[in-house]
Design an enzyme around this catalytic site. Structure first.
Site, PDB file in Angstrom:
ATOM      1  N   HIS A  81       7.332 -10.905   1.902  1.00 17.67           N
ATOM      2  CA  HIS A  81       6.653 -10.981   3.478  1.00 17.67           C
ATOM      3  C   HIS A  81       5.211 -11.164   3.286  1.00 17.67           C
ATOM      4  CE1 HIS A  81       5.444  -6.834   3.467  1.00 17.67           C
ATOM      5  NE2 HIS A  81       6.514  -6.519   2.781  1.00 17.67           N
ATOM      6  N   ASP A  83       2.980 -10.131   5.783  1.00 12.42           N
ATOM      7  CA  ASP A  83       2.156  -8.903   6.518  1.00 12.42           C
ATOM      8  C   ASP A  83       2.088  -7.825   5.696  1.00 12.42           C
ATOM      9  OD1 ASP A  83       4.971  -8.666   6.813  1.00 12.42           O
ATOM     10  OD2 ASP A  83       4.594  -7.031   8.220  1.00 12.42           O
ATOM     11  N   ASP A 111       1.749  -5.184  -1.262  1.00 10.26           N
ATOM     12  CA  ASP A 111       2.897  -5.077  -0.505  1.00 10.26           C
ATOM     13  C   ASP A 111       2.773  -5.954   0.454  1.00 10.26           C
ATOM     14  OD1 ASP A 111       5.141  -4.419   0.955  1.00 10.26           O
ATOM     15  OD2 ASP A 111       4.533  -2.425   1.309  1.00 10.26           O
ATOM     16  N   GLU A 144       7.764  -7.996   8.707  1.00 10.05           N
ATOM     17  CA  GLU A 144       8.520  -7.040   7.797  1.00 10.05           C
ATOM     18  C   GLU A 144       8.282  -5.845   8.220  1.00 10.05           C
ATOM     19  OE1 GLU A 144      10.031  -4.702   4.572  1.00 10.05           O
ATOM     20  OE2 GLU A 144       8.271  -5.037   5.027  1.00 10.05           O
ATOM     21  N   GLU A 145       6.863  -5.341   7.936  1.00 10.11           N
ATOM     22  CA  GLU A 145       6.637  -3.807   8.017  1.00 10.11           C
ATOM     23  C   GLU A 145       6.922  -3.602   9.438  1.00 10.11           C
ATOM     24  OE1 GLU A 145       5.779  -2.529   5.793  1.00 10.11           O
ATOM     25  OE2 GLU A 145       4.811  -3.279   4.110  1.00 10.11           O
ATOM     26  N   ASP A 168       9.785  -7.328  -3.299  1.00  4.81           N
ATOM     27  CA  ASP A 168       9.075  -6.450  -2.208  1.00  4.81           C
ATOM     28  C   ASP A 168       9.597  -5.056  -2.663  1.00  4.81           C
ATOM     29  OD1 ASP A 168       7.897  -5.406  -0.256  1.00  4.81           O
ATOM     30  OD2 ASP A 168       9.295  -5.953   1.209  1.00  4.81           O
ATOM     31  N   HIS A 350       0.987   1.524   1.461  1.00  8.91           N
ATOM     32  CA  HIS A 350       0.809   1.884   2.631  1.00  8.91           C
ATOM     33  C   HIS A 350      -0.357   3.037   2.973  1.00  8.91           C
ATOM     34  CE1 HIS A 350       5.033   0.551   4.520  1.00  8.91           C
ATOM     35  NE2 HIS A 350       4.677  -0.270   3.683  1.00  8.91           N
TER      36      HIS A 350
END
Length: 378
Positions: A81, A83, A111, A144-145, A168, A350
Site C-alpha cells: 500500500h 499510504d 509501512d 490501507e491504514e 506488508d 506507526h
C-alpha cells in the site's frame, strides 16, 4: 537467476525517494504519480483504477503488469500500500549503522514503502537480466491504514493471478502470516434520559453510567483466547457539564478467524449490554460493521509453500502463523485470490521511532525475486 543480485544502493535510494513524498491515507496522488513514472521507466504500461473516486480519495490504486515469457507458469500478484500513518508529510531519512530512521518528526514510511521498493527492485532485476518468469501483476493500493479502501473498492476482475503476496508486515523476511481474523466493529448506542444535573438529576437516566455498568458486566476484554480479541476502543457521550447525558455510544473491535465463534461473542456482548442497560431504564441500538474478512490458508497451500520454499533457499529462517492484524490480504483472499502476508523488516511501525534495517529491505527484494524463481521451478 542464481547469479542475479539486486542493486542494494538503487533499492535504498528508491525507498528514500518513495518515503520523501507526502502520502496520507486517501491522499496518495503524488505517490501514485511517482509510481506511475517508475513503472513507465521499467517499460510497463501502468493503470490507475477508480477506487479513489469511490472513497473520496485523490487517486486510485496503481497497477502494473509484466507479461510472462514462460507459458503456463504460475501467475504472481505482488501488492503493497502507498499510504503511511501520520505524521507523513515528507520524510527525511537518516542512516545509522545500516538502519534507516526518520529524523523523528515523521514516521519512516517503511509501512509500506519497504514493500513497494522491494517489489520494484525485484521487477527491475528481472527485466534487466531477461530472466524467465510467468505473468507478474503489481498493485499499489490506497487507504490501507484507514480501512483498506483500495482493495475494498477494487474491481476484482482486474486481478489476473494465481497466487498473491502482500508485502506488508513487520518481522524479518522469511516470516509468513497465512491466517488472520475476521474483524467487526460493534457500535452500541445507549439511550437514557436527560435532566438538569444540579436541579433534578434524579429525574434523569445517565447514559454514560449505563455504559459503565454494561462494560463492567463483560466477563473479559482484550485477549479472550489465542485467536480472539475484544477491545473497547471508543466512547462518546454527553452534551454539557450540567446535563445528565441522554446518549452515549461505545465502539467495540472484535476479531476471530472462526466466524461462528465471533458471532457467538457478538451476541453474548449485545445481550450483556441490553440486560445491564434495560435493567436501569435505558435502551440500546446496535449497529454491526464488517471491518475485514478472515484469512485461513493452511501451510500446505501452494501459495504458502511457494513463499516458504523461496525463503528456505535464500537461507532465511521460515515461519508461518496467525496474526491478529488485518491487511489488504484479507480482502484479496475474500475476492478469490489466495494471498499471504510477507514480512519486509519494518519495525516500530506507526511511531516516529519507526526503523528499517537495510539488510531486511535487501532481503525483502531477494525474497520477491526468489518467489519468481521458485514459481518457475515448480
Amino acid at each position: 537467476m542464481d547469479m542475479v543480485t539486486i542493486n542494494e544502493e538503487r533499492l535504498k535510494q528508491t525507498f528514500i525517494e518513495l518515503v520523501g513524498v507526502p502520502c496520507p491515507s486517501c491522499d496518495e496522488k503524488l505517490e501514485a504519480e511517482l509510481l506511475v513514472k517508475k513503472l513507465q521507466e521499467l517499460g510497463l504500461e501502468p493503470q490507475v483504477d477508480r477506487a479513489g473516486k469511490k472513497c473520496g480519495g485523490t487517486t486510485g490504486n496503481v497497477w502494473g503488469f509484466l507479461k510472462g515469457n514462460i507459458p503456463g507458469a504460475v501467475r504472481l500478484f505482488f501488492e503493497a500500500h502507498m499510504d503511511s500513518v501520520a505524521p507523513t508529510m515528507g520524510t527525511h531519512v537518516i542512516e545509522k549503522d545500516g538502519v534507516l530512521y526518520s529524523d523523528g518528526t515523521t514516521t519512516l514510511g517503511g509501512d509500506d514503502k519497504s514493500g513497494i521498493a522491494a517489489v520494484l527492485e525485484a521487477v527491475q532485476c528481472i527485466i534487466e537480466n531477461d530472466l524467465p518468469h510467468g505473468d507478474i501483476q503489481l498493485c499499489f493500493t490506497i487507504g490501507e491504514e484507514t480501512g483498506s479502501y483500495g482493495v475494498r473498492y477494487m474491481d476484482k476482475t482486474m486481478i489476473q493471478a494465481d497466487a498473491g503476496y502482500c508485502m506488508d508486515c513487520d518481522g524479518h523476511p522469511g516470516t509468513i502470516f497465512n491466517a488472520s481474523p475476521k474483524a467487526i466493529n460493534l457500535k452500541l448506542k445507549v439511550k437514557g434520559k436527560s435532566a438538569h444535573a444540579g436541579l433534578e438529576p434524579e429525574k434523569g437516566i445517565n447514559a454514560i453510567m449505563l455504559v459503565v455498568d454494561a462494560l463492567h458486566s463483560l466477563p473479559a476484554y482484550g485477549r479472550i483466547d489465542a485467536e480472539t480479541t475484544l477491545s473497547v476502543d471508543m466512547i462518546d457521550g454527553g452534551l454539557a457539564f450540567n446535563i445528565v447525558p441522554e446518549a452515549c455510544e461505545v465502539v467495540i473491535d472484535m476479531r476471530c478467524p472462526d466466524e461462528a465463534k465471533l458471532e457467538k461473542l457478538k451476541k453474548e456482548t449485545v445481550d450483556i449490554f441490553r440486560n445491564a442497560v434495560e435493567a436501569k431504564g435505558g435502551t440500546v441500538e446496535v449497529t454491526v460493521k464488517d471491518v475485514a474478512p478472515g484469512v485461513n490458508l493452511n501451510t500446505g497451500h501452494a501459495t504458502v509453500k511457494l513463499a516458504a520454499a523461496a525463503a528456505e533457499k535464500l537461507g532465511f529462517p521460515v515461519s508461518t502463523g496467525f496474526t491478529g492484524g488485518c491487511s489488504d490480504a484479507n480482502f484479496l483472499c475474500d475476492m478469490g485470490l489466495p494471498t499471504v502476508l510477507l514480512a519486509t523488516g519494518m519495525d516500530k511501525i506507526h511511531t516516529t521511532e519507526e526503523r528499517l534495517a537495510l539488510e531486511d529491505l535487501n532481503n525483502a527484494a531477494r525474497w520477491v525475486l526468489g518467489i519468481v524463481k521458485e514459481a518457475m521451478e515448480q
